[in-house]
Design a protein around this motif. Structure first.
Motif, PDB file in Angstrom:
ATOM      1  N   GLU A  21     -40.166  78.197  37.268  1.00  0.00           N
ATOM      2  CA  GLU A  21     -41.507  77.624  37.320  1.00  0.00           C
ATOM      3  C   GLU A  21     -42.243  77.962  38.605  1.00  0.00           C
ATOM      4  O   GLU A  21     -43.467  78.147  38.602  1.00  0.00           O
ATOM      5  N   ILE A  22     -41.507  78.058  39.708  1.00  0.00           N
ATOM      6  CA  ILE A  22     -42.151  78.219  41.017  1.00  0.00           C
ATOM      7  C   ILE A  22     -42.126  79.668  41.505  1.00  0.00           C
ATOM      8  O   ILE A  22     -43.127  80.167  42.030  1.00  0.00           O
ATOM      9  N   ALA A  23     -41.004  80.369  41.332  1.00  0.00           N
ATOM     10  CA  ALA A  23     -40.867  81.715  41.896  1.00  0.00           C
ATOM     11  C   ALA A  23     -41.337  82.821  40.951  1.00  0.00           C
ATOM     12  O   ALA A  23     -42.017  83.762  41.380  1.00  0.00           O
ATOM     13  N   ILE A  24     -40.976  82.729  39.681  1.00  0.00           N
ATOM     14  CA  ILE A  24     -41.293  83.806  38.734  1.00  0.00           C
ATOM     15  C   ILE A  24     -42.791  84.104  38.640  1.00  0.00           C
ATOM     16  O   ILE A  24     -43.179  85.264  38.490  1.00  0.00           O
ATOM     17  N   PRO A  25     -43.689  83.107  38.727  1.00  0.00           N
ATOM     18  CA  PRO A  25     -45.120  83.424  38.667  1.00  0.00           C
ATOM     19  C   PRO A  25     -45.588  84.392  39.756  1.00  0.00           C
ATOM     20  O   PRO A  25     -46.636  85.013  39.621  1.00  0.00           O
ATOM     21  N   TRP A  26     -44.813  84.553  40.832  1.00  0.00           N
ATOM     22  CA  TRP A  26     -45.189  85.475  41.922  1.00  0.00           C
ATOM     23  C   TRP A  26     -44.600  86.865  41.735  1.00  0.00           C
ATOM     24  O   TRP A  26     -44.675  87.696  42.641  1.00  0.00           O
ATOM     25  N   LEU A  27     -44.038  87.134  40.576  1.00  0.00           N
ATOM     26  CA  LEU A  27     -43.390  88.425  40.317  1.00  0.00           C
ATOM     27  C   LEU A  27     -44.331  89.600  40.565  1.00  0.00           C
ATOM     28  O   LEU A  27     -43.957  90.575  41.232  1.00  0.00           O
ATOM     29  N   GLN A  83     -35.989  93.769  42.047  1.00  0.00           N
ATOM     30  CA  GLN A  83     -34.848  93.117  41.397  1.00  0.00           C
ATOM     31  C   GLN A  83     -33.925  92.475  42.424  1.00  0.00           C
ATOM     32  O   GLN A  83     -33.466  91.340  42.244  1.00  0.00           O
ATOM     33  N   GLU A  84     -33.660  93.207  43.509  1.00  0.00           N
ATOM     34  CA  GLU A  84     -32.775  92.672  44.545  1.00  0.00           C
ATOM     35  C   GLU A  84     -33.405  91.460  45.221  1.00  0.00           C
ATOM     36  O   GLU A  84     -32.718  90.480  45.545  1.00  0.00           O
ATOM     37  N   THR A  85     -34.722  91.493  45.414  1.00  0.00           N
ATOM     38  CA  THR A  85     -35.422  90.371  46.032  1.00  0.00           C
ATOM     39  C   THR A  85     -35.260  89.104  45.200  1.00  0.00           C
ATOM     40  O   THR A  85     -34.908  88.032  45.720  1.00  0.00           O
ATOM     41  N   PHE A  86     -35.495  89.220  43.891  1.00  0.00           N
ATOM     42  CA  PHE A  86     -35.410  88.032  43.046  1.00  0.00           C
ATOM     43  C   PHE A  86     -33.969  87.587  42.827  1.00  0.00           C
ATOM     44  O   PHE A  86     -33.702  86.395  42.653  1.00  0.00           O
TER      45      PHE A  86
END
Length: 198
Positions: free
Chosen positions: A16-22, A44-47
């Motif tokens: 909910e919080i991190a994925i929207p900043w992809l 990919q490594e960052t996430f």
């Protein structure tokens, strides 16, 4: 040992919080690596690292800045070597920037940036900037991050961000003027060389 019962909740929070900043992190990755394949790997490594370290994220703080910091740290760890960047005195920088602007106006190019498509020129110009200057310009001017937020991402004082941003903008302006000259949209005029690492 059984599975941590808080894990699903933590993962939901991440989605909910991190994925929207992809998309933002993907764009930042491309600016860092300057290569689509490397950018994808860095993203990919960052996430992956962000998910593993999600327990360290403080709810209510700016997640994008947190992700940018992870992204940049991951990128730096993958580098074999880095060139040091030297900085001139701020007074000399101010004089140099004024000279570039005065040269553009006196040669009739004061409105040149409103007459040409800058998309490709800006991308090429950013790729030519020394890394420290490029990072500052990307974070503040392209990503809209504050000086304070950018300083936290890069791990430097706010004053350093201001200095790098000032110098990066000036060098980018020189490159855009050169692009206009190469495109035949402006008279060929020297505004001083772009020096790597200065």
């Amino acid at each position: 040992m059984g599975q941590d019962p808080s894990a699903p909740a933590a993962e939901t929070g991440f989605e909910e919080i991190a994925i929207p900043w992809l998309d933002d992190v993907a764009r930042f990755s491309r600016h860092l690596t300057k290569d689509p394949a490397d950018a994808e790997g860095l993203l990919q490594e960052t996430f992956l690292r962000a998910l593993r370290g999600w327990h360290t994220f403080t709810p209510g703080t700016e997640c994008r800045r947190w992700l940018f910091t992870i992204c940049r740290n991951t990128f730096i760890q993958g580098l074999q070597s880095r060139k040091p960047v030297a900085y001139d005195a701020p007074e000399l920088e101010a004089l140099a920037a004024a000279a570039v602007h005065a040269g553009a106006v006196s040669s009739g190019m004061g409105d040149i940036f409103s007459r040409i498509d800058l998309g490709d020129a800006i991308k090429c110009g950013l790729d030519k900037l020394p890394e420290a200057f490029r990072e500052a310009v990307v974070l503040v001017d392209l990503e809209g991050m504050s000086y304070e937020g950018s300083a936290q991402v890069l791990g430097v004082p706010v004053g350093t961000i201001r200095s790098r941003l000032f110098r990066g903008r000036r060098l980018l302006q020189e490159l855009l003027l050169a692009h206009a000259q190469d495109a035949g949209l402006a008279a060929n005029r020297s505004f001083g060389p772009l020096k790597e690492g200065t």
